[in-house]
Write a protein that holds these residues in place. Structure first.
Motif, PDB file in Angstrom:
ATOM      1  N   THR A  53      35.742  29.822  52.516  1.00  0.00           N
ATOM      2  CA  THR A  53      34.755  29.737  51.437  1.00  0.00           C
ATOM      3  C   THR A  53      34.987  30.838  50.405  1.00  0.00           C
ATOM      4  OG1 THR A  53      33.106  28.688  52.853  1.00  0.00           O
ATOM      5  CG2 THR A  53      32.277  29.835  50.894  1.00  0.00           C
ATOM      6  N   GLU A  56      38.030  30.023  48.282  1.00  0.00           N
ATOM      7  CA  GLU A  56      37.747  28.970  47.302  1.00  0.00           C
ATOM      8  C   GLU A  56      36.816  29.470  46.195  1.00  0.00           C
ATOM      9  OE1 GLU A  56      36.234  25.726  49.643  1.00  0.00           O
ATOM     10  OE2 GLU A  56      38.175  25.410  50.616  1.00  0.00           O
ATOM     11  N   ARG A  57      35.813  30.235  46.557  1.00  0.00           N
ATOM     12  CA  ARG A  57      34.814  30.705  45.593  1.00  0.00           C
ATOM     13  C   ARG A  57      35.404  31.672  44.571  1.00  0.00           C
ATOM     14  NH1 ARG A  57      29.608  33.307  48.223  1.00  0.00           N
ATOM     15  NH2 ARG A  57      29.369  31.135  48.864  1.00  0.00           N
ATOM     16  N   TYR A  58      36.268  32.574  45.025  1.00  0.00           N
ATOM     17  CA  TYR A  58      36.757  33.637  44.154  1.00  0.00           C
ATOM     18  C   TYR A  58      38.239  33.526  43.801  1.00  0.00           C
ATOM     19  CZ  TYR A  58      32.310  35.799  45.301  1.00  0.00           C
ATOM     20  OH  TYR A  58      30.976  36.057  45.456  1.00  0.00           O
ATOM     21  N   LEU A 148      30.695  36.093  54.627  1.00  0.00           N
ATOM     22  CA  LEU A 148      29.741  35.740  53.586  1.00  0.00           C
ATOM     23  C   LEU A 148      28.497  36.640  53.578  1.00  0.00           C
ATOM     24  CD1 LEU A 148      30.034  31.849  53.790  1.00  0.00           C
ATOM     25  CD2 LEU A 148      31.173  33.424  52.208  1.00  0.00           C
ATOM     26  N   GLU A 157      32.932  41.264  44.905  1.00  0.00           N
ATOM     27  CA  GLU A 157      32.576  41.117  43.489  1.00  0.00           C
ATOM     28  C   GLU A 157      32.782  42.422  42.727  1.00  0.00           C
ATOM     29  OE1 GLU A 157      28.678  39.327  43.398  1.00  0.00           O
ATOM     30  OE2 GLU A 157      29.523  37.338  43.800  1.00  0.00           O
TER      31      GLU A 157
END
Length: 162
Positions: A53, A56-58, A148, A157
């Motif tokens: 995840t 894919e997200r970042y 997560l 981030e």
């Protein structure tokens, strides 16, 4: 000539790739990278889903997960082909994976020797080393820190390239 590992950025290392060839961390310079020592038969193996995840997200924002299967804690499958099949069938992983690699002790891969020079050693599977785009260690988290979790998301981030 004496080579001081601690002076090198993590991006100076390469691994044998799970499906053949080489995975050179130099190719990932300029990206945030999460290097995770993994095992297929561990109680933390379900973290593969969270790692996928994150990838894919970042991924389109300059972030990559690198999985490093290891049998140092006696919970990995018998060979690289079995690991590749397990990861594809059970988790559909698309992030880069290395061949089965020692991460502790005298036989530890040079990347993990570098981590030890930074004061960090895997004590179990699914330890997470987050590297900034210059290849410097930002944080090292243990197995219990889920991919997560707020802590991991915040750290990732915080180092994404602009």
């Amino acid at each position: 000539m004496f080579l001081c590992l601690s002076a090198l950025p993590a991006s100076a290392f390469e691994f044998d790739a799970l499906e053949g060839g080489t995975l050179d961390l130099t190719d990932l310079r300029g990206q945030a990278v999460l290097v995770v020592n993994t095992a297929s038969l561990c109680g933390f193996t379900d973290q593969y889903a969270g790692l996928q995840t994150l990838h894919e997200r970042y991924g389109d924002r300059g972030f990559t997960v690198v999985g490093v299967p290891s049998d140092d804690f006696r919970q990995e499958l018998s060979d690289d082909a079995a690991v590749a099949e397990f990861c594809e069938v059970n988790y559909g992983l698309t992030f880069p994976m290395t061949a089965i690699t020692p991460v502790t002790g005298d036989d530890a891969h040079p990347f993990y020797a570098w981590l030890a020079d930074q004061g960090e050693r895997p004590r179990w599977n699914f330890n997470k080393a987050l590297l900034d785009p210059e290849g410097q260690l930002v944080t090292f988290e243990g197995s219990s820190t889920r991919p997560l979790s707020r802590k991991m998301i915040s750290a990732i981030e915080g180092v994404l390239p602009e």
